[in-house]
Design an enzyme around this catalytic site. Structure first.
Site, PDB file in Angstrom:
ATOM      1  N   ASP A  48       0.829  -1.205   0.000  1.00  0.00           N
ATOM      2  CA  ASP A  48       0.000   0.000   0.000  1.00  0.00           C
ATOM      3  C   ASP A  48       0.865   1.257   0.000  1.00  0.00           C
ATOM      4  O   ASP A  48       1.946   1.278   0.584  1.00  0.00           O
ATOM      5  CB  ASP A  48      -0.900  -0.025   1.246  1.00  0.00           C
ATOM      6  CG  ASP A  48      -2.088   0.896   1.113  1.00  0.00           C
ATOM      7  OD1 ASP A  48      -2.382   1.357   0.001  1.00  0.00           O
ATOM      8  OD2 ASP A  48      -2.726   1.160   2.150  1.00  0.00           O
TER       9      ASP A  48
ATOM     10  N   ASN B 204     -10.289  -3.383  -7.224  1.00  0.00           N
ATOM     11  CA  ASN B 204      -9.464  -2.409  -7.933  1.00  0.00           C
ATOM     12  C   ASN B 204      -9.988  -2.050  -9.323  1.00  0.00           C
ATOM     13  O   ASN B 204      -9.573  -1.041  -9.908  1.00  0.00           O
ATOM     14  CB  ASN B 204      -8.022  -2.914  -8.062  1.00  0.00           C
ATOM     15  CG  ASN B 204      -7.236  -2.836  -6.769  1.00  0.00           C
ATOM     16  OD1 ASN B 204      -6.254  -3.545  -6.581  1.00  0.00           O
ATOM     17  ND2 ASN B 204      -7.672  -1.984  -5.848  1.00  0.00           N
TER      18      ASN B 204
END
Length: 255
Positions: A30, A78
């Protein structure tokens, strides 16, 4: 001064991994977008530099004797990102396979892909299958690539498989065990992660390995993923070695 893990002990397979070393490490990579934003760069540059961090981490994990590394490369959520960013990420996947697969194969690393493949664009699906096929016989570290993966989606697909077996008379509902569920997950045959590392200071699982993380240790690093390097990985291993894993029982010290 950071203390690095001791690599002196040998496992039965001959790999250097002391007792405090995790067998399976999973990564939530991340912070790519924030890394780029902090530098006035487009988000795509963060993803590009993040790929370099991934290469370095895979090499380090293989060096220190980790058996399995799972990377959360692209989640089923995503797809909701802007089309341009999704297209760039698909291009990065192509580049990773085209540029890195040969090196991964030569390093005796086996690639396994988890996640839903139904509905994937044929070219992307073909790349994933190529990586698995080429490295299938390798006996070193296993690199598990979570692509189009979501923990809840994985559980739904496993439950559907169980329901079909019950409907066909192959399994009685009262006989269903945890192992029956595990065998129908994408990760069947892969040990649960001992350690999940998440970068960028976020403190959540984000729908990643929900079933498998029941007794996993978590390590949250403030480092943005593109800056994550071998030293940061070693810091996570050092922290893991200091944990007291009880699996619902008593601490060894208390016993």
């Amino acid at each position: 001064m950071t203390v690095r893990p001791d690599l002196s002990s040998e496992t039965p397979e001959g790999c250097a991994r002391p007792a405090g070393r995790p067998r399976h490490v999973a990564l939530i990579m991340d912070g790519n977008g924030r890394w780029a934003q902090a530098r006035g760069l487009p988000r795509t540059e963060g993803h590009r530099h993040g790929l370099e961090a991934l290469r370095a981490t895979i090499r380090r994990a293989a060096e220190v004797g980790i058996d399995y590394v799972t990377v959360f490369s692209f989640s089923s959520e995503n797809w909701a990102r802007p089309d341009g960013e999704v297209s760039y990420l698909m291009g990065l996947l192509r580049r990773f396979v085209q540029r890195d697969l040969s090196e991964i194969h030569q390093a005796n690393i086996r690639v396994r892909v988890i996640g839903a493949r139904e509905g994937l664009e044929p070219g992307i699906r073909g790349l994933l299958e190529e990586a698995e096929t080429l490295t299938r016989a390798n006996t070193g570290m296993t690199l598990v690539v979570a692509f189009n993966y979501g923990g809840r989606d994985e559980l739904v697909r496993a439950v559907k498989a169980l329901a079909e077996d019950v409907a066909q008379g192959r399994l009685r509902p009262e006989a269903i065990t945890e192992d029956d569920i595990s065998r129908r997950l994408d990760t069947a045959g892969i040990p649960d992660p001992d350690l999940i590392i998440r970068t960028s200071g976020e403190l959540r699982l984000s729908n990643f390995l929900l079933w498998q993380a029941a007794y996993t240790e978590f390590y949250f690093s403030p480092v943005l993923w593109p800056d994550f390097d071998a030293a940061a990985f070693d810091d996570a291993l050092t922290a893991f070695a200091e944990r007291d894993r009880r699996y619902g029982g008593l601490s060894a010290k208390i016993r």
